[in-house]
Scaffold this motif. Structure first.
Motif, PDB file in Angstrom:
ATOM      1  N   GLY A  18       0.817  -1.210   0.000  1.00 35.81           N
ATOM      2  CA  GLY A  18       0.000   0.000   0.000  1.00 35.81           C
ATOM      3  C   GLY A  18       0.849   1.257   0.000  1.00 35.81           C
ATOM      4  N   ILE A  19       1.933   1.248   0.783  1.00 41.23           N
ATOM      5  CA  ILE A  19       2.840   2.391   0.812  1.00 41.23           C
ATOM      6  C   ILE A  19       3.554   2.548  -0.524  1.00 41.23           C
ATOM      7  N   ALA A  20       4.092   1.445  -1.031  1.00 41.82           N
ATOM      8  CA  ALA A  20       4.884   1.502  -2.256  1.00 41.82           C
ATOM      9  C   ALA A  20       4.048   1.881  -3.479  1.00 41.82           C
ATOM     10  N   GLY A  21       2.752   1.540  -3.457  1.00 42.72           N
ATOM     11  CA  GLY A  21       1.938   1.739  -4.651  1.00 42.72           C
ATOM     12  C   GLY A  21       1.463   3.155  -4.884  1.00 42.72           C
ATOM     13  N   PRO A 213      -4.946  -1.149  -3.858  1.00 40.28           N
ATOM     14  CA  PRO A 213      -5.217  -0.264  -2.713  1.00 40.28           C
ATOM     15  C   PRO A 213      -4.922   1.203  -2.996  1.00 40.28           C
ATOM     16  N   ALA A 214      -3.812   1.480  -3.676  1.00 41.82           N
ATOM     17  CA  ALA A 214      -3.464   2.868  -3.994  1.00 41.82           C
ATOM     18  C   ALA A 214      -4.461   3.471  -4.978  1.00 41.82           C
ATOM     19  N   ALA A 215      -4.889   2.675  -5.956  1.00 38.46           N
ATOM     20  CA  ALA A 215      -5.882   3.167  -6.915  1.00 38.46           C
ATOM     21  C   ALA A 215      -7.219   3.433  -6.232  1.00 38.46           C
ATOM     22  N   PHE A 230      -5.071   5.754   3.489  1.00 34.65           N
ATOM     23  CA  PHE A 230      -6.153   4.908   2.977  1.00 34.65           C
ATOM     24  C   PHE A 230      -5.608   3.723   2.178  1.00 34.65           C
ATOM     25  N   SER A 231      -4.518   3.929   1.461  1.00 38.19           N
ATOM     26  CA  SER A 231      -3.923   2.831   0.705  1.00 38.19           C
ATOM     27  C   SER A 231      -3.463   1.715   1.630  1.00 38.19           C
TER      28      SER A 231
END
Length: 289
Positions: A18-21, A213-215, A230-231
């Motif tokens: 989630g962080i990386a994306g 998750p990032a999207a 949120f991601s």
């Protein structure tokens, strides 16, 4: 206890990816994650051939080198006039095929097969353990914790620079920000994240964790910091919910995690569209009064 380690591993995968994306989405580099998730196989095999060991540290090093090589070759082909999507397709299929051939030629007698790298099996995580600092935990948990720390440190050190380089790279370069260094540093962190996660959810399914998750967070976040929060929450929720759904239906854990990521995205998108339509209807009614 076994279920605890499986759920914890899923949580760490969701949070780390989630962080990386987030910057992958903001920099419009989603497909590069797909490329790196495949080309890490080449780096892992080369690390084994050189060291003759499946030690996790050398796997991380090999994957990082493969990720940087992928990013460099894509950028090189793109700067020479080839479209970026075509460059990504050429590089990732070539390096992935090279990895498969190297496994066949030099690693056929060890437990390093393509299916394991692509699909993973999170249910086996609790049995492969490392003991560090007198603490015994599954290898996947140690690796994911290490990569999570690397990603957090990278963001804390270069958040402002990454944000500026993402939205206005020309201006960032003009004021002395090392845009190229940040790009390859970011690709290295993506490589670390991919190889740490593939052992539990597989290289193909980690793409869903990196992008989904990032999207989803991008749909309604107003700031980048909100998007990061949120991601991570969506990634963690998809991992935990996916695990229990897979347990309930007795199906693939990694597959259900990825399906949950997609389900969360679709539900968020539909709810946003419904709310937007209601808002437009309300505005039109107020204007007609």
């Amino acid at each position: 206890m076994i279920e605890f380690w499986v759920v914890l591993t899923g949580l760490l995968v969701g949070i780390t990816c989630g962080i990386a994306g987030v910057f992958l989405i903001l920099r419009k580099m989603s497909m590069i994650a797909d490329a790196i998730s495949h080309t890490v196989l080449f780096g892992i095999v080369m690390a084994y051939i050189v060291t003759q060991t499946l030690n996790g540290f050398w796997m991380l090093v090999g994957a990082a080198i493969a990720g940087i090589l992928t990013a460099y070759l894509v950028q090189l082909l793109h700067s020479s006039g080839i479209q970026e999507d075509a460059a990504i397709g050429v590089v990732f299929t070539s390096l992935f095929a090279a990895g498969v051939l190297l496994i066949t030629l030099f690693a056929g007698n060890v437990h390093l097969d393509v299916e394991h790298v692509l699909m993973g099996e999170i249910a086996f995580v609790p049995w492969d353990r490392w003991t560090l600092f007198s603490i015994t935990m599954p290898k996947a948990v140690w690796m994911l914790l290490l990569v999570l720390i690397i990603n957090i440190v990278f963001l804390l050190l270069f958040f402002k620079e990454m944000k500026l380089a993402t939205f206005d790279p020309v201006y960032a370069a003009s004021i002395g920000i090392p845009v190229v260094f940040l790009h390859y540093g970011f690709m290295t962190s993506i490589s670390f994240t991919t190889v740490a996660a593939f052992d539990s959810v597989g290289a193909i399914l980690v793409v869903a964790m990196l992008i989904g998750p990032a999207a989803t967070a991008y749909l309604f976040s107003k700031t980048i910091k909100q998007m990061f929060i949120f991601s991570m929450l969506f990634g963690a929720a998809a991992s935990v919910v996916g695990y229990y759904l897979a347990k309930f239906w007795n199906t693939s854990i990694a597959g259900m995690m990825a399906a949950t990521v997609g389900l969360l995205f679709v539900c968020t998108l539909l709810s946003q569209k419904i709310m937007e339509r209601r808002r437009k209807t309300l505005v039109s009614k107020l204007e007609s009064m």
